[in-house]
Design a protein around this motif. Structure first.
Motif, short mmCIF file in Angstrom:
data_model
loop_
_atom_site.label_atom_id
_atom_site.label_comp_id
_atom_site.label_asym_id
_atom_site.label_seq_id
_atom_site.Cartn_x
_atom_site.Cartn_y
_atom_site.Cartn_z
N ALA A 78 30.12 52.71 30.46
CA ALA A 78 28.93 52.91 29.61
C ALA A 78 27.83 51.98 30.09
CB ALA A 78 29.25 52.63 28.15
N ARG A 98 29.34 42.61 19.82
CA ARG A 98 29.79 43.79 20.57
C ARG A 98 30.75 44.63 19.72
NH1 ARG A 98 30.37 45.74 25.84
NH2 ARG A 98 32.24 46.98 26.15
N ARG A 99 31.73 43.95 19.13
CA ARG A 99 32.69 44.67 18.29
C ARG A 99 32.86 43.95 16.96
NH1 ARG A 99 36.17 44.82 23.19
NH2 ARG A 99 36.25 46.96 23.95
N ASP A 104 41.54 52.80 29.50
CA ASP A 104 41.90 51.94 28.37
C ASP A 104 43.37 51.50 28.42
OD1 ASP A 104 39.40 51.84 27.35
OD2 ASP A 104 39.76 53.18 25.65
N HIS A 111 36.79 51.97 33.83
CA HIS A 111 38.15 51.51 33.53
C HIS A 111 38.90 52.61 32.80
CE1 HIS A 111 35.95 50.87 29.78
NE2 HIS A 111 37.12 50.88 29.15
N LEU A 158 28.93 56.82 26.42
CA LEU A 158 30.00 56.78 27.40
C LEU A 158 29.77 57.80 28.51
CD1 LEU A 158 33.27 56.58 25.24
CD2 LEU A 158 32.11 54.71 26.43
N PHE A 163 44.37 47.92 28.26
CA PHE A 163 44.53 47.15 27.03
C PHE A 163 45.94 47.27 26.45
CE2 PHE A 163 39.99 48.77 26.53
CZ PHE A 163 39.39 47.58 26.91
N TRP A 198 36.55 58.29 19.10
CA TRP A 198 35.26 57.56 19.11
C TRP A 198 34.32 58.36 18.22
CZ3 TRP A 198 33.67 53.48 22.65
CH2 TRP A 198 32.29 53.25 22.69
N THR A 210 29.49 48.44 30.57
CA THR A 210 30.95 48.35 30.71
C THR A 210 31.34 49.10 31.96
OG1 THR A 210 31.14 48.35 28.30
CG2 THR A 210 33.15 48.79 29.55
N HIS A 225 36.35 55.77 32.28
CA HIS A 225 35.08 55.85 31.58
C HIS A 225 34.31 54.54 31.74
CE1 HIS A 225 37.92 54.24 28.63
NE2 HIS A 225 36.90 53.71 27.97
N HIS A 244 41.03 48.18 20.10
CA HIS A 244 40.08 49.10 19.49
C HIS A 244 40.13 48.80 17.99
CE1 HIS A 244 38.74 50.64 23.16
NE2 HIS A 244 39.75 51.45 23.43
N MET A 288 32.27 49.52 17.15
CA MET A 288 31.58 49.12 18.38
C MET A 288 30.08 49.18 18.13
SD MET A 288 33.76 48.98 21.23
CE MET A 288 32.47 49.09 22.43
N LYS A 329 26.30 48.68 20.16
CA LYS A 329 25.61 48.38 21.42
C LYS A 329 24.15 48.13 21.08
CE LYS A 329 27.05 49.29 25.33
NZ LYS A 329 27.49 49.74 26.67
N SER A 388 25.76 44.93 26.71
CA SER A 388 26.07 44.92 28.14
C SER A 388 26.57 46.28 28.63
CB SER A 388 27.14 43.86 28.42
OG SER A 388 28.31 44.17 27.72
O1 LIG Z 1 30.38 51.09 24.86
C1 LIG Z 1 30.79 50.59 25.91
O2 LIG Z 1 30.13 49.79 26.56
C2 LIG Z 1 32.15 51.01 26.42
C3 LIG Z 1 33.26 50.59 25.55
C4 LIG Z 1 34.60 50.86 26.15
O3 LIG Z 1 34.77 51.66 27.03
C5 LIG Z 1 35.75 50.12 25.70
O4 LIG Z 1 35.61 49.25 24.82
O5 LIG Z 1 36.85 50.38 26.20
#
Ligand SMILES: O=C(O)CCC(=O)C(=O)O
Length: 263
Positions: A217, A73-74, A132, A130, A160, A135, A147, A127, A215, A113, A117, A119, A125
């Motif tokens: 996704a 994922r990341r 940010d 939410h 997004l 975090f 981004w 998201t 946001h 971050h 990223m 996908k 998956s």
């Molecule tokens: O690409 C995604 O699924 C959203 C990622 C995202 O909003 C985040 O990592 O805060």
């Protein structure tokens, strides 16, 4: 360039709307080099990595040993993993843009971050909604993420979705679940989510968004991996709270030219 909004106008859009797309923020050659580096890092599975199976968002493989369990994922610590990624994080155009937004010296956080990223088709998956800020632990809720789309991003490949103006909305804590996702079972929340937009990003476009912008996704329904480089910035006067994850890593000061209005 004639006909394009100035950086100052883009910043005003960010302040008013909670996000703004800056088309062609990275020129074709630089964007292609970043994409080549991104593909190489993913192919080599260079650590540190976060897997879809780690997060268990909707659509993720149930475990590391299940089908798709090694879906990334990341790719974490983008700044530390690749000199080109680090150079982009502190690039003069980005520094000037952020300084003009914060009106002071700017720091980049390496605590969250700071990642590439990805996908993936099939196992990437969704998201949930939410902010940010979930975090972050800072003196003030004023951070901005950038981004950078290394390839095209559209609804079909998991781009997004963002709710315009949501960065200034006040919500009681019970509008969010225990993991700080905005609850979709509440009619008032659903009404807000209906206002969301999904800006299409061309390769090299940058989406700037505030840490309180709602946001989400979707899944990647295409057959190609989507790559985005994501960093978060704050002004020097807005410090991370001691003892929190936000304060856990040395930050990157964006040193350089004076602070002021940009083009
Ligand atoms: O690409 C995604 O699924 C959203 C990622 C995202 O909003 C985040 O990592 O805060």
């Amino acid at each position: 360039m004639a006909g394009r909004p100035s950086s100052q106008a883009q910043i005003e859009t960010l302040r008013a709307k909670g996000y703004v797309v800056v088309p062609g923020f990275v020129a074709a050659e630089g964007r292609a080099a970043l994409m080549a580096a991104a593909r190489a890092q993913l192919a080599a599975h260079v650590a540190p990595l976060e897997f879809e199976a780690d997060l268990q968002y909707p659509g993720a493989p149930p475990s590391h040993t299940a089908a798709g369990g090694d879906t990334v994922r990341r790719l974490l610590d983008a700044y530390g993993r690749e000199p080109q990624f680090a150079a982009w994080a502190a690039a003069p155009a980005l520094r000037e843009w952020m300084q003009a937004y914060f009106r002071e010296e700017v720091l980049m956080s390496r605590a969250h971050h700071n990642c590439l990223m990805t996908k993936h088709p099939r196992y990437g998956s969704m998201t949930g909604w939410h902010r940010d800020i979930r975090f972050w632990s800072f003196e003030r809720e004023d951070l901005v993420s950038v981004w950078l789309a290394l390839g095209e991003e559209r609804n079909e490949n998991g781009a997004l979705w963002l709710v315009p103006g949501s960065h200034t909305m006040a919500f009681d804590a019970d509008r969010f679940d225990a993991a700080k996702f905005f609850r979709t079972d509440l009619a008032d929340n659903a009404e807000i989510i209906r206002r969301a937009e999904s800006p299409r990003l061309a390769p090299g476009d940058a989406l700037f968004f505030h840490c309180n912008t709602l946001h989400s996704a979707g899944k990647n329904l295409s057959d190609a991996v989507k790559f985005s480089l994501v960093y978060t910035y704050h002004g020097r006067s807005n410090a991370a709270k001691a003892g929190t994850r936000s304060a856990s890593k040395p930050e990157v000061p964006l040193a350089g030219a004076g602070i002021g209005e940009v083009r």
